[in-house]
Motif scaffolding. Structure first.
Motif, short mmCIF file in Angstrom:
data_model
loop_
_atom_site.label_atom_id
_atom_site.label_comp_id
_atom_site.label_asym_id
_atom_site.label_seq_id
_atom_site.Cartn_x
_atom_site.Cartn_y
_atom_site.Cartn_z
N ILE A 1 0.83 -1.32 0.02
CA ILE A 1 0.13 0.01 0.04
C ILE A 1 0.94 1.31 -0.10
O ILE A 1 0.72 2.32 -0.82
CB ILE A 1 -0.95 -0.13 1.17
N ALA A 2 1.81 1.14 0.84
CA ALA A 2 2.88 2.40 0.97
C ALA A 2 3.36 2.59 -0.42
O ALA A 2 3.76 3.83 -0.82
CB ALA A 2 3.73 2.12 2.14
N ALA A 3 3.92 1.53 -0.91
CA ALA A 3 4.75 1.65 -2.24
C ALA A 3 3.87 2.17 -3.37
O ALA A 3 4.27 3.12 -4.08
CB ALA A 3 5.32 0.43 -3.01
N GLY A 4 2.47 1.70 -3.27
CA GLY A 4 1.56 2.29 -4.25
C GLY A 4 1.32 3.92 -3.99
O GLY A 4 1.30 4.81 -4.98
N LEU A 5 1.26 4.20 -2.85
CA LEU A 5 0.94 5.44 -2.54
C LEU A 5 2.21 6.40 -2.96
O LEU A 5 1.90 7.34 -3.48
CB LEU A 5 0.48 5.83 -1.34
N ILE A 6 3.10 6.08 -2.43
CA ILE A 6 4.50 6.70 -3.07
C ILE A 6 4.64 6.81 -4.54
O ILE A 6 5.04 8.02 -5.06
CB ILE A 6 5.83 6.14 -2.39
N LEU A 7 4.42 5.90 -5.26
CA LEU A 7 4.70 5.93 -6.71
C LEU A 7 3.58 6.59 -7.41
O LEU A 7 3.61 7.63 -8.25
CB LEU A 7 4.38 4.45 -7.27
N ALA A 8 2.36 6.67 -6.75
CA ALA A 8 1.23 7.41 -7.43
C ALA A 8 1.37 8.99 -6.95
O ALA A 8 1.22 9.79 -7.97
CB ALA A 8 -0.16 7.06 -6.73
N GLY A 9 2.06 9.22 -5.65
CA GLY A 9 2.23 10.60 -5.61
C GLY A 9 3.44 11.19 -6.54
O GLY A 9 3.64 12.26 -6.69
N SER A 10 4.36 10.22 -6.58
CA SER A 10 5.74 10.76 -7.48
C SER A 10 5.30 10.94 -8.96
O SER A 10 6.06 11.67 -9.73
CB SER A 10 6.77 9.76 -7.29
N THR A 11 4.32 10.26 -9.41
CA THR A 11 4.04 10.50 -10.76
C THR A 11 3.67 12.14 -10.89
O THR A 11 3.40 12.57 -12.26
CB THR A 11 2.99 9.58 -11.20
N GLY A 12 2.97 12.47 -9.97
CA GLY A 12 2.22 13.90 -10.25
C GLY A 12 3.21 15.05 -9.95
O GLY A 12 3.07 16.30 -9.93
N LEU A 13 4.57 14.75 -9.71
CA LEU A 13 5.27 15.67 -9.15
C LEU A 13 6.00 16.46 -10.50
O LEU A 13 6.42 17.72 -10.58
CB LEU A 13 6.74 15.19 -8.40
N GLY A 14 6.21 15.86 -11.61
CA GLY A 14 6.62 16.65 -12.77
C GLY A 14 5.73 17.25 -13.77
O GLY A 14 5.80 17.18 -15.08
N GLY A 15 4.43 17.60 -13.25
CA GLY A 15 3.26 18.22 -14.05
C GLY A 15 3.79 19.28 -14.70
O GLY A 15 4.75 20.01 -14.23
#
Length: 56
Positions: free
Chosen positions: A40-54
């Motif tokens: 769950i933590a890995a999924g949340l971190i990956l989902a959050g990091s995809t939005g950083l380079g917007g």
């Protein structure tokens, strides 16, 4: 003179971004189905990091 104090954000292709979002959702679902907080933590971190380079 150009200053390079701040690194440029990572620019990803839209296809790469959607692939990372799909992997993040798969990790979240797997973490809920198999009660495992690390997935769950890995999924949340990956989902959050995809939005950083917007785009701005």
């Amino acid at each position: 003179m150009v200053r390079h104090d701040h690194p440029q954000p990572i620019r990803r292709k839209p296809r790469t971004t959607w692939t990372l979002v799909a992997v993040a959702v798969a990790l979240l679902i797997a973490g809920v189905v198999v009660p495992h907080a690390l997935l769950i933590a890995a999924g949340l971190i990956l989902a959050g990091s995809t939005g950083l380079g917007g785009s701005r």
